[in-house]
Design a protein around this motif. Structure first.
Motif, mmCIF file in Angstrom:
data_model
loop_
_atom_site.group_PDB
_atom_site.id
_atom_site.type_symbol
_atom_site.label_atom_id
_atom_site.label_comp_id
_atom_site.label_asym_id
_atom_site.label_seq_id
_atom_site.Cartn_x
_atom_site.Cartn_y
_atom_site.Cartn_z
ATOM 1 N N MET A 42 0.828 -1.215 0.000
ATOM 2 C CA MET A 42 0.000 0.000 0.000
ATOM 3 C C MET A 42 0.857 1.258 0.000
ATOM 4 S SD MET A 42 -3.267 -1.002 2.428
ATOM 5 C CE MET A 42 -2.284 -1.508 3.834
ATOM 6 N N LEU A 43 1.929 1.249 0.763
ATOM 7 C CA LEU A 43 2.815 2.414 0.799
ATOM 8 C C LEU A 43 3.453 2.652 -0.570
ATOM 9 C CD1 LEU A 43 4.576 1.941 4.261
ATOM 10 C CD2 LEU A 43 2.859 3.646 3.655
ATOM 11 N N LYS A 44 3.861 1.564 -1.242
ATOM 12 C CA LYS A 44 4.439 1.708 -2.583
ATOM 13 C C LYS A 44 3.412 2.269 -3.560
ATOM 14 C CE LYS A 44 7.863 -2.032 -2.285
ATOM 15 N NZ LYS A 44 8.265 -3.363 -2.813
ATOM 16 N N GLN A 45 2.183 1.799 -3.468
ATOM 17 C CA GLN A 45 1.125 2.278 -4.354
ATOM 18 C C GLN A 45 0.804 3.749 -4.092
ATOM 19 O OE1 GLN A 45 -0.640 0.622 -6.901
ATOM 20 N NE2 GLN A 45 1.002 -0.869 -6.668
ATOM 21 N N ALA A 46 1.015 4.185 -2.862
ATOM 22 C CA ALA A 46 0.637 5.548 -2.481
ATOM 23 C C ALA A 46 1.642 6.594 -2.920
ATOM 24 C CB ALA A 46 0.450 5.627 -0.961
ATOM 25 N N VAL A 47 2.858 6.196 -3.274
ATOM 26 C CA VAL A 47 3.939 7.162 -3.509
ATOM 27 C C VAL A 47 3.595 8.234 -4.543
ATOM 28 C CG1 VAL A 47 6.298 7.416 -4.381
ATOM 29 C CG2 VAL A 47 5.780 5.678 -2.664
ATOM 30 N N PRO A 48 3.161 7.880 -5.780
ATOM 31 C CA PRO A 48 2.837 8.962 -6.736
ATOM 32 C C PRO A 48 1.745 9.901 -6.230
ATOM 33 C CG PRO A 48 2.995 6.839 -7.856
ATOM 34 C CD PRO A 48 2.982 6.557 -6.393
ATOM 35 N N THR A 49 0.747 9.340 -5.553
ATOM 36 C CA THR A 49 -0.340 10.170 -5.021
ATOM 37 C C THR A 49 0.155 11.095 -3.928
ATOM 38 O OG1 THR A 49 -1.864 8.329 -5.477
ATOM 39 C CG2 THR A 49 -2.681 10.115 -4.097
ATOM 40 N N ILE A 50 1.068 10.608 -3.090
ATOM 41 C CA ILE A 50 1.641 11.458 -2.047
ATOM 42 C C ILE A 50 2.315 12.671 -2.667
ATOM 43 C CG2 ILE A 50 3.473 11.619 -0.305
ATOM 44 C CD1 ILE A 50 2.906 8.724 0.437
ATOM 45 N N VAL A 51 3.114 12.429 -3.699
ATOM 46 C CA VAL A 51 3.919 13.508 -4.279
ATOM 47 C C VAL A 51 3.034 14.560 -4.948
ATOM 48 C CG1 VAL A 51 5.767 14.072 -5.898
ATOM 49 C CG2 VAL A 51 5.886 11.962 -4.563
ATOM 50 N N VAL A 52 2.054 14.146 -5.750
ATOM 51 C CA VAL A 52 1.189 15.138 -6.400
ATOM 52 C C VAL A 52 0.312 15.845 -5.366
ATOM 53 C CG1 VAL A 52 1.166 14.004 -8.654
ATOM 54 C CG2 VAL A 52 -0.572 13.385 -6.971
ATOM 55 N N SER A 53 -0.054 15.151 -4.290
ATOM 56 C CA SER A 53 -0.869 15.783 -3.239
ATOM 57 C C SER A 53 -0.085 16.859 -2.499
ATOM 58 C CB SER A 53 -1.369 14.723 -2.251
ATOM 59 O OG SER A 53 -2.225 13.789 -2.894
ATOM 60 N N LEU A 54 1.223 16.682 -2.382
ATOM 61 C CA LEU A 54 2.049 17.721 -1.772
ATOM 62 C C LEU A 54 1.959 19.008 -2.592
ATOM 63 C CD1 LEU A 54 5.297 15.719 -0.871
ATOM 64 C CD2 LEU A 54 3.419 16.339 0.658
ATOM 65 N N GLY A 55 2.014 18.859 -3.913
ATOM 66 C CA GLY A 55 1.899 20.030 -4.777
ATOM 67 C C GLY A 55 0.556 20.711 -4.648
ATOM 68 N N LEU A 56 -0.512 19.915 -4.623
ATOM 69 C CA LEU A 56 -1.845 20.498 -4.480
ATOM 70 C C LEU A 56 -1.996 21.185 -3.128
ATOM 71 C CD1 LEU A 56 -4.675 20.984 -5.540
ATOM 72 C CD2 LEU A 56 -5.334 18.715 -4.683
ATOM 73 N N ALA A 57 -1.435 20.589 -2.081
ATOM 74 C CA ALA A 57 -1.531 21.184 -0.747
ATOM 75 C C ALA A 57 -0.880 22.562 -0.725
ATOM 76 C CB ALA A 57 -0.873 20.271 0.288
ATOM 77 N N VAL A 58 0.262 22.719 -1.397
ATOM 78 C CA VAL A 58 0.941 24.017 -1.437
ATOM 79 C C VAL A 58 0.064 25.063 -2.120
ATOM 80 C CG1 VAL A 58 2.888 25.278 -2.449
ATOM 81 C CG2 VAL A 58 3.268 23.070 -1.338
ATOM 82 N N VAL A 59 -0.564 24.690 -3.233
ATOM 83 C CA VAL A 59 -1.423 25.629 -3.967
ATOM 84 C C VAL A 59 -2.622 26.039 -3.111
ATOM 85 C CG1 VAL A 59 -2.928 25.906 -5.977
ATOM 86 C CG2 VAL A 59 -0.726 24.780 -6.226
ATOM 87 N N ILE A 60 -3.233 25.089 -2.425
ATOM 88 C CA ILE A 60 -4.404 25.396 -1.602
ATOM 89 C C ILE A 60 -4.006 26.245 -0.396
ATOM 90 C CG2 ILE A 60 -6.197 24.406 -0.120
ATOM 91 C CD1 ILE A 60 -6.264 22.005 -1.999
ATOM 92 N N MET A 61 -2.896 25.902 0.244
ATOM 93 C CA MET A 61 -2.453 26.660 1.415
ATOM 94 C C MET A 61 -2.089 28.099 1.042
ATOM 95 S SD MET A 61 -0.134 23.648 3.162
ATOM 96 C CE MET A 61 0.442 24.589 4.571
ATOM 97 N N THR A 62 -1.635 28.309 -0.197
ATOM 98 C CA THR A 62 -1.249 29.648 -0.646
ATOM 99 C C THR A 62 -2.419 30.422 -1.234
ATOM 100 O OG1 THR A 62 0.967 28.791 -1.161
ATOM 101 C CG2 THR A 62 0.379 30.933 -2.093
ATOM 102 N N GLY A 63 -3.312 29.722 -1.916
ATOM 103 C CA GLY A 63 -4.419 30.396 -2.593
ATOM 104 C C GLY A 63 -5.696 30.456 -1.795
#
Length: 322
Positions: A42-63
């Motif tokens: 599950m952790l291996k499957q989650a890796v790409p989602t974790i990384v793109v979610s970090l980017g989205l979190a930055v945009v939401i926290m800033t905007g």
């Protein structure tokens, strides 16, 4: 009025309640779901989602976390997929050295992030519409690059991200954990991050304080695009190559994970750690549904319904703070 307040409080806890019920059900139906082997999967499957979610979190926290007019970037998964397509095409079809292929993918991500920043900050388009348009355009270009065909990748570095280990842990999982710490430090341990959060917390107050809010919002889209570039390597590792159409599922998982993480925050706000945790929980759901034989199409329907729940909860929470 008290009835509306009670409804909003109920809406705040609804995502947590629904996910808890789902995990209890999966734990009963799939007893092997929480074994060490399955957790590692599950952790291996989650890796790409974790990384793109970090980017989205930055945009939401800033905007801002308003789900309609606040910060949002729906093009991050498309950025990851076009990056994966460029790397796969260059490395496999043109025998380009991986570092050069990565530079090409990074340039594409910079162009996408810059375009989003221009559309939102300069043209004043709604982030939701601007990044959705970017996503559609990028997906179209990706199909041209790959000719809608799968491209396998056998580069040693990509294989290492998939099968390698660091200190006994999966290399991809360790890398995703390191990126989470880096993005968390950027947003919480630097002056830039604090002022970016001030921009998202109240644009007018931030401008009165002398913060160049437009610059911070533009930079957030660049950081999101960079997260998409980084995710492209993990997308290749997870799928052993570039596969057409994989951006749709990644988009679903990114939105679900990021807003689900907010449901676990004490202040019901999107956070870096919440986004990473949400991505892991979403991966657990996917593996759990697969282990009990749920059709992949029904899994997509369930994820879509869960997105409605977490986004509606976020909207209710935002309205309650006004």
């Amino acid at each position: 009025m008290s009835g509306i307040q009670n409804f909003r409080k109920l809406a705040q806890w609804l995502p947590v309640t629904v996910f808890a019920a789902l995990f209890i059900y999966l734990g009963i139906e799939a007893p092997t779901l929480f074994t060490p082997f399955t957790i590692d999967l599950m952790l291996k499957q989650a890796v790409p989602t974790i990384v793109v979610s970090l980017g989205l979190a930055v945009v939401i926290m800033t905007g801002g976390d308003d789900v309609v007019s606040g910060g949002i970037d729906l093009s991050i998964p498309a950025t990851a997929i076009i990056g994966a397509a460029i790397i796969a095409d260059q490395a496999t079809n043109h025998e380009t050295a991986l570092p050069i292929a990565l530079i090409f993918a990074l340039i594409a991500a910079i162009v996408i992030g810059g375009s989003n920043a221009f559309l939102v900050v300069i043209v004043r388009m709604t982030p939701l519409l601007a990044t959705l348009a970017s996503s559609v355009a990028v997906v179209g270009i990706t199909k041209v690059i790959t000719q809608s065909k799968r491209i396998n990748v056998a580069d040693p570095f990509i294989i290492f991200l998939r099968d390698g280990a660091v200190l006994g842990f999966s290399a991809g999982v360790v890398a995703a954990g390191a990126l989470t710490v880096i993005y968390w430090f950027l947003m919480h341990g630097t002056r830039w991050g604090m002022q970016a959060q001030a921009t998202g917390g109240g644009r007018e107050a931030a401008e009165i304080s002398g913060i160049a809010t437009q610059r911070y919002q533009a930079m957030s889209f660049m950081l999101a695009a960079f997260a998409g570039f980084l995710a492209s390597m993990f997308v290749l590792a997870r799928g052993s190559g570039s596969s057409p159409g994989s951006e749709e599922n990644l988009l679903l998982e990114m939105v679900l994970a990021t807003f689900l993480g907010a449901a676990f925050s004490p202040r019901r706000k999107v956070t870096i750690w919440g986004a990473a945790l949400g991505a892991i929980l979403v991966a657990m759901l996917s593996v759990g549904f697969k282990s009990i034989g749920v059709n992949v199409f029904w899994t997509g329907c369930i994820k879509g319904a869960l997105i409605l729940i977490v986004v509606a909860s976020a909207a209710a929470t935002t309205a309650g703070r006004r």
